[in-house]
Design an enzyme around this catalytic site. Sequence first.
Site, PDB file in Angstrom:
ATOM      1  N   GLN A 202      40.714  41.558  29.609  1.00 38.94           N
ATOM      2  CA  GLN A 202      41.534  40.455  30.739  1.00 38.94           C
ATOM      3  C   GLN A 202      41.724  39.452  29.813  1.00 38.94           C
ATOM      4  O   GLN A 202      41.029  38.307  29.210  1.00 38.94           O
ATOM      5  CB  GLN A 202      40.168  39.967  31.544  1.00 38.94           C
ATOM      6  CG  GLN A 202      39.373  41.141  32.234  1.00 38.94           C
ATOM      7  CD  GLN A 202      40.142  41.801  33.435  1.00 38.94           C
ATOM      8  OE1 GLN A 202      40.751  41.373  34.339  1.00 38.94           O
ATOM      9  NE2 GLN A 202      40.214  43.346  33.188  1.00 38.94           N
ATOM     10  N   GLY A 243      38.504  37.504  42.694  1.00 37.43           N
ATOM     11  CA  GLY A 243      38.788  38.491  41.752  1.00 37.43           C
ATOM     12  C   GLY A 243      40.058  38.220  41.200  1.00 37.43           C
ATOM     13  O   GLY A 243      40.636  37.279  40.816  1.00 37.43           O
ATOM     14  N   HIS A 244      40.233  39.023  39.747  1.00 39.90           N
ATOM     15  CA  HIS A 244      41.375  38.705  38.880  1.00 39.90           C
ATOM     16  C   HIS A 244      42.687  38.856  39.651  1.00 39.90           C
ATOM     17  O   HIS A 244      43.022  39.931  40.489  1.00 39.90           O
ATOM     18  CB  HIS A 244      41.396  39.590  37.627  1.00 39.90           C
ATOM     19  CG  HIS A 244      41.256  40.959  38.009  1.00 39.90           C
ATOM     20  ND1 HIS A 244      40.652  42.039  36.989  1.00 39.90           N
ATOM     21  CD2 HIS A 244      41.626  41.831  38.773  1.00 39.90           C
ATOM     22  CE1 HIS A 244      40.908  43.455  37.391  1.00 39.90           C
ATOM     23  NE2 HIS A 244      41.460  43.044  38.540  1.00 39.90           N
ATOM     24  N   ASN A 245      43.864  38.034  39.102  1.00 42.38           N
ATOM     25  CA  ASN A 245      45.195  38.064  39.696  1.00 42.38           C
ATOM     26  C   ASN A 245      45.251  37.994  41.097  1.00 42.38           C
ATOM     27  O   ASN A 245      46.401  38.074  41.650  1.00 42.38           O
ATOM     28  CB  ASN A 245      45.447  39.596  39.375  1.00 42.38           C
ATOM     29  CG  ASN A 245      46.091  39.691  37.767  1.00 42.38           C
ATOM     30  OD1 ASN A 245      44.979  40.214  37.324  1.00 42.38           O
ATOM     31  ND2 ASN A 245      47.163  39.059  37.382  1.00 42.38           N
ATOM     32  N   SER A 263      44.041  41.133  42.757  1.00 39.82           N
ATOM     33  CA  SER A 263      45.551  41.253  42.874  1.00 39.82           C
ATOM     34  C   SER A 263      45.815  41.081  44.326  1.00 39.82           C
ATOM     35  O   SER A 263      46.976  41.397  45.012  1.00 39.82           O
ATOM     36  CB  SER A 263      46.012  42.752  42.350  1.00 39.82           C
ATOM     37  OG  SER A 263      46.048  42.690  41.180  1.00 39.82           O
TER      38      SER A 263
END
Length: 348
Positions: A202, A243-245, A263
Amino acid sequence: MAIALTLSELAQWVDGDIVRGGLDLSLTGMASLDAAGPHDVSFLGNEKYHPQFLETKAAAVIVPRGVSDGPQGAALIAVDNPTLAFSVVVRHFAEATRKFSPGIHPKASVDPAAKLDPEKVRVCAGAVVMAGAVVGDGSDIGPNSVVGEDVIIGRDCHLMANVSIRERCVLGDRVHLQPGCVIGSDGYGYEFSGGRHVKIDQVGIVEIGDDVEIGANTTIDRARFGKTVVGEGTKIDNLVQIGHNVVIGKHCLIVALTGISGSTRIGNYVTIAGQVGIAGHITIGDKATLTGRAAVTTHLPGGIVYSGRPAIPFREDMKLRAHHRRLPKLIERVKKLEEELKVSKGGE
């Protein structure tokens, strides 16, 4: 010590009209209607508190326009929105009591390669500011907080105790992070290969806009690559996982125990109530509202209130719930009809 406020000053600040009371009345504190004393300001923000309003000992009460009765001796200021107006009072007294003394505590650790002005920034005991970090004027780094390498923090930010901001993340101006908040932790990314879960690096960052507030023990993951974004003016409650993105728009409200998977894109002015779960790689449109415990599994257009599991428009969900409540009676009716049918056939 609190800075006294006159009734006339308060009326100007909240854009209100003095219904009753002397212009030079001195106010030195604020409290709820039932706890207020003879020098406090209070407010009537909900009609269910009207009995407390009539009994309050407050020196002054902020009330909705049209209210002219009230407790004997209390000054009244009429405004369009008493709850919002009272927040001005709270801010005044909170800022008056906040002790901001710029400087670096002897037990703090600030890398020589960090960029900040010790005469305009406070770094409290146990805090760590690592190499390459930039801290804007007026910002306050709380006890035991960690500002990672090459982090950028804007002006007038407030990091409370035990906040962690990992490397290269970016905060705008006037960002407030409550205790235990983590910005830029690794996203939860793994691929199954060779009989085991292999971690996916990441390497992105988190970017937080101006005037964002983030609650205690909330975590926002760094992007796998690129940015996880929280837009200007968004307010996030305690114990939220992002969460990521993920990209969150401007001026959203996200309540405690919500989880937003990677995402996902959330528009502007979206309201997300408590314990909502949002799956990854979906889009929620501007001004959507998700009620408590909604489970979002697909794209949702904006401007609509959603509820249920899976989340569907609120009215549709209410109809389905009403049908569900009728099921026991319907089952009994079917059983009764089946029995009557058997009896009828047996008699032929």
